[in-house]
Each structure stands twice: as structure tokens, then as C-alpha cells.
Design an enzyme around this catalytic site. Sequence first.
Site, PDB file in Angstrom:
ATOM      1  N   SER A  25       0.826  -1.215   0.000  1.00 34.26           N
ATOM      2  CA  SER A  25       0.000   0.000   0.000  1.00 34.26           C
ATOM      3  C   SER A  25       0.861   1.266   0.000  1.00 34.26           C
ATOM      4  O   SER A  25       1.829   1.372   0.758  1.00 34.26           O
ATOM      5  CB  SER A  25      -0.920   0.019   1.224  1.00 34.26           C
ATOM      6  OG  SER A  25      -1.595   1.256   1.275  1.00 34.26           O
ATOM      7  N   LYS A  76     -13.185  -4.557   1.401  1.00 30.37           N
ATOM      8  CA  LYS A  76     -14.048  -3.430   1.028  1.00 30.37           C
ATOM      9  C   LYS A  76     -15.547  -3.735   1.140  1.00 30.37           C
ATOM     10  O   LYS A  76     -16.345  -2.838   1.391  1.00 30.37           O
ATOM     11  CB  LYS A  76     -13.713  -2.945  -0.390  1.00 30.37           C
ATOM     12  CG  LYS A  76     -12.432  -2.120  -0.457  1.00 30.37           C
ATOM     13  CD  LYS A  76     -12.250  -1.533  -1.849  1.00 30.37           C
ATOM     14  CE  LYS A  76     -11.088  -0.561  -1.876  1.00 30.37           C
ATOM     15  NZ  LYS A  76     -10.986   0.160  -3.147  1.00 30.37           N
ATOM     16  N   ASP A 112     -13.440   6.599  -3.532  1.00 29.33           N
ATOM     17  CA  ASP A 112     -12.868   6.237  -4.844  1.00 29.33           C
ATOM     18  C   ASP A 112     -13.581   6.958  -5.989  1.00 29.33           C
ATOM     19  O   ASP A 112     -12.963   7.272  -7.008  1.00 29.33           O
ATOM     20  CB  ASP A 112     -12.960   4.718  -5.086  1.00 29.33           C
ATOM     21  CG  ASP A 112     -11.868   3.950  -4.361  1.00 29.33           C
ATOM     22  OD1 ASP A 112     -10.807   4.539  -4.088  1.00 29.33           O
ATOM     23  OD2 ASP A 112     -12.080   2.759  -4.070  1.00 29.33           O
ATOM     24  N   GLY A 138     -14.532  -5.536 -12.192  1.00 25.38           N
ATOM     25  CA  GLY A 138     -14.180  -5.854 -10.810  1.00 25.38           C
ATOM     26  C   GLY A 138     -14.537  -4.730  -9.857  1.00 25.38           C
ATOM     27  O   GLY A 138     -15.444  -3.931 -10.129  1.00 25.38           O
ATOM     28  N   ALA A 140     -12.850  -1.941  -8.810  1.00 30.70           N
ATOM     29  CA  ALA A 140     -12.610  -0.557  -9.228  1.00 30.70           C
ATOM     30  C   ALA A 140     -13.631  -0.120 -10.283  1.00 30.70           C
ATOM     31  O   ALA A 140     -14.023   1.055 -10.317  1.00 30.70           O
ATOM     32  CB  ALA A 140     -11.194  -0.412  -9.768  1.00 30.70           C
TER      33      ALA A 140
HETATM   34  P1  NAP Z   1     -10.431  -6.704  -9.419  1.00 24.58           P
HETATM   35  O1  NAP Z   1     -11.596  -6.521  -8.536  1.00 24.58           O
HETATM   36  O2  NAP Z   1      -9.624  -7.953  -9.322  1.00 24.58           O
HETATM   37  O3  NAP Z   1     -10.979  -6.555 -10.943  1.00 24.58           O
HETATM   38  C1  NAP Z   1     -10.141  -6.722 -12.047  1.00 24.58           C
HETATM   39  C2  NAP Z   1     -10.989  -6.815 -13.306  1.00 24.58           C
HETATM   40  O4  NAP Z   1     -10.087  -6.983 -14.412  1.00 24.58           O
HETATM   41  C3  NAP Z   1     -11.926  -8.018 -13.341  1.00 24.58           C
HETATM   42  O5  NAP Z   1     -13.124  -7.671 -13.990  1.00 24.58           O
HETATM   43  C4  NAP Z   1     -11.153  -9.029 -14.178  1.00 24.58           C
HETATM   44  O6  NAP Z   1     -11.965  -9.890 -14.920  1.00 24.58           O
HETATM   45  C5  NAP Z   1     -10.440  -8.136 -15.155  1.00 24.58           C
HETATM   46  N1  NAP Z   1      -9.231  -8.781 -15.678  1.00 24.58           N
HETATM   47  C6  NAP Z   1      -8.151  -9.168 -14.973  1.00 24.58           C
HETATM   48  N2  NAP Z   1      -7.230  -9.711 -15.798  1.00 24.58           N
HETATM   49  C7  NAP Z   1      -7.782  -9.687 -17.047  1.00 24.58           C
HETATM   50  C8  NAP Z   1      -7.342 -10.122 -18.325  1.00 24.58           C
HETATM   51  N3  NAP Z   1      -6.139 -10.678 -18.489  1.00 24.58           N
HETATM   52  N4  NAP Z   1      -8.176  -9.935 -19.375  1.00 24.58           N
HETATM   53  C9  NAP Z   1      -9.379  -9.355 -19.237  1.00 24.58           C
HETATM   54  N5  NAP Z   1      -9.853  -8.920 -18.040  1.00 24.58           N
HETATM   55  C10 NAP Z   1      -9.058  -9.081 -16.966  1.00 24.58           C
HETATM   56  O7  NAP Z   1      -9.380  -5.519  -9.240  1.00 24.58           O
HETATM   57  P2  NAP Z   1      -9.717  -3.984  -8.911  1.00 24.58           P
HETATM   58  O8  NAP Z   1      -9.669  -3.777  -7.454  1.00 24.58           O
HETATM   59  O9  NAP Z   1     -10.937  -3.620  -9.656  1.00 24.58           O
HETATM   60  O10 NAP Z   1      -8.420  -3.241  -9.513  1.00 24.58           O
HETATM   61  C11 NAP Z   1      -8.213  -3.221 -10.898  1.00 24.58           C
HETATM   62  C12 NAP Z   1      -7.057  -2.267 -11.244  1.00 24.58           C
HETATM   63  O11 NAP Z   1      -7.370  -0.935 -10.867  1.00 24.58           O
HETATM   64  C13 NAP Z   1      -5.728  -2.620 -10.571  1.00 24.58           C
HETATM   65  O12 NAP Z   1      -4.686  -2.401 -11.482  1.00 24.58           O
HETATM   66  C14 NAP Z   1      -5.654  -1.615  -9.445  1.00 24.58           C
HETATM   67  O13 NAP Z   1      -4.303  -1.297  -9.088  1.00 24.58           O
HETATM   68  C15 NAP Z   1      -6.309  -0.399 -10.084  1.00 24.58           C
HETATM   69  N6  NAP Z   1      -6.896   0.510  -9.101  1.00 24.58           N
HETATM   70  C16 NAP Z   1      -6.415   1.783  -9.055  1.00 24.58           C
HETATM   71  C17 NAP Z   1      -6.960   2.677  -8.157  1.00 24.58           C
HETATM   72  C18 NAP Z   1      -6.426   4.083  -8.108  1.00 24.58           C
HETATM   73  O14 NAP Z   1      -6.691   4.788  -7.125  1.00 24.58           O
HETATM   74  N7  NAP Z   1      -5.733   4.535  -9.120  1.00 24.58           N
HETATM   75  C19 NAP Z   1      -8.008   2.279  -7.305  1.00 24.58           C
HETATM   76  C20 NAP Z   1      -8.474   0.969  -7.397  1.00 24.58           C
HETATM   77  C21 NAP Z   1      -7.914   0.088  -8.299  1.00 24.58           C
HETATM   78  P3  NAP Z   1     -12.762 -11.138 -14.254  1.00 24.58           P
HETATM   79  O15 NAP Z   1     -13.874 -10.515 -13.472  1.00 24.58           O
HETATM   80  O16 NAP Z   1     -13.210 -11.914 -15.406  1.00 24.58           O
HETATM   81  O17 NAP Z   1     -11.750 -11.837 -13.393  1.00 24.58           O
END
Ligand code: NAP
Length: 293
Positions: A25, A76, A112, A138, A140
Amino acid sequence: MTKDKQLITGKTKLLGVIGHPVEHSLSPVMHNAAIAQLGIDYIYLPFPIKPEDLYTAISGFAAIGVVGFSVTIPHKQAIIPLLSAVEPIAQAVGAVNTVTNKNNSWVGTNTDIEGFLAPLQTYHQDWSQKVAVILGNGGAARAVVAGCTQLGCAEIHVVGRNVQRLRDFSKSWENSLLQVNLSVHKWDELPKLIPQADLLVNTTPIGMYPKVDESPLSAAEMANLSPQAIAYDLIYTPNPTKFLQQAQHIGATAIDGLEMLVQQGAAALKIWLQRESVPVDIMRQALQKHLGF
Ligand code: NAP
């Protein structure tokens, strides 16, 4: 307590982040930088808490008078039943990322959405004719859908790779307090959606360090994005991602995930400290320095 040196005293107030794992983090870096700048007697710590220990940990936090804490994966959603109240925006999204101790009870919210929206505010006054295409379904993506709904986008399209998870995602908004109007699509429908997009958001981890040569789109797919469009990657390392490089190559506007991270943190700190403003620039600089940008 001086501005540049953080001292722990007998009265130091406690803030932190709960997650599992939590070692990665970046929140302690930016929050402690802000605390040092403000010269206030607080500290922000990482708390690695396993899912099975969540209830015990939160009870312990109450017992020792923790002022507030951030919530990250995997807590969360799981934190919600342990709170006395959840703000409507967090209820709508179905996830809490910020918890505050109010009169000895825990109140949850979600900053967020505010973080996601902050860098977009300067681009369009009126989003009512704009089309948003969101890659991934997912955690985010939920904040992004809520944000695009708040902007008033004409259409919100969510693209995913798993039909059942897409259906569940769509269904989860049916009784939401937000009037969410979205359509879900399988990944192979992307070529038809990209030319329509005014805002294209990557919420998947594709392209995140260390897999920096990956992008959710091929160069040929990105070539169909309008140069007037905004490409927004929630990923903040590397900076820029391959996805954003592709977007810049065709002349589109690129927004990286660092500002969302900074702004969601700033919004949380304002709540905990009950302040109108916090040193956002110091928080951003601390993260940039830490990440070597
Ligand atoms: P998450 O809940 O695991 O969701 C990830 C999503 O991406 C899921 O829908 C997943 O699909 C999809 N995915 C993963 N690998 C894939 C692939 N190879 N091909 C196609 N789809 C794929 O994760 P999250 O918490 O939403 O976070 C996602 C990203 O956002 C991360 O990189 C995180 O660091 C970033 N983030 C940034 C902030 C910020 O403040 N900038 C805040 C939150 C998150 P499935 O559902 O099919 O598994």
C-alpha cells in the site's frame, strides 16, 4: 512536532489502512507526508488483517480509539456489516474504502468515486452526450460506473471476459440508490464500441508493473479510438502504461491512475481531520518521489 519530522508522542492519534496483503500500500507514504506538512500529532500505519480476523481487529480499533482507517482488498465489502452506518454513495457502490470513528461508532464511505472524478472535471462541462466504455468488471469498475453515472454520461458500456460475472455486475446495480443505466458486453464486442467512446477506462490490471509491455487493447483496436477521446488507466505504475502510450500515439488525452489515488486519499483525510483542505500537492509529490517519477 515540526513540519518535516514526525514525532510519536503520548497523545499521537492513530489512522491506518487495513488490507491483506497491505505491504504494497502507498497510502502510508502520502498520508504521513500530509500529516508531517500539517504538523499535527497523527500517524498513519499499515495493518495487515486476515479476513477471519476482521471483526476482532475492528473491535480492537474501537477499544484503542483509532480515529479512522482506509480499507483495501479484500475487506471493502466484508467491512460493511461491521459498521454502524454506511453513506449512500458507498451503499450504491457496494464497497467502503474509508471508515471514520464518529462518537464511538464506525461510519463507512467511499472516496474512490470522488478520486476517479477529480481529474475528469476539467475536460467537459456537460457529459450528457458522452459515451463511456469501461474495461473490466471488478471492484474498481464499480467506482468508475458510479462516477460515470454522476457525470451523467449518455451511455455506459462495461466490457468483461466472463459472461456470468458480467451478468452479476449488471444485476448488482438493479436496486442501487444510483440510477445506473449500463450495458455489459463480452470482450469480442470491443471493436464496435471503441469508435463510439468519449471516455475509455481501463480498470483491469493488464499492463500493471511488472507486465509493462501488455495492454488491454491491440494497437489496431486503439487506432479506432477518436483523438478527441479521453483514455483513463486506473493503473499508476508504470507511468504511462502501454495503454496510455497507445492512446497518446493516436492523439487522445491520457489520464493515469495516480491522481485518483491521491484524490481518494485527500478526500479521506479531510473526513478524518474534519478539515476543508489538506495538502494534496504534498501527497502527490510524496507518491511521485516514492515511485521514482
Ligand atoms: P479486481 O476486482 O480484481 O478486478 C479486475 C478486473 O479486471 C476483473 O473484472 C477481471 O476480470 C479483469 N481482468 C483481470 N485480468 C484480465 C485479463 N487478463 N483480461 C481481461 N480482463 C481481466 O481488481 P480492482 O480492485 O478492480 O483493480 C483493478 C485495477 O485498478 C488494478 O490495477 C488496481 O491497481 C487499479 N486501481 C487503481 C486505483 C487508483 O486509485 N488509481 C483504485 C483501485 C484500483 P474477471 O472478473 O473476469 O476476473
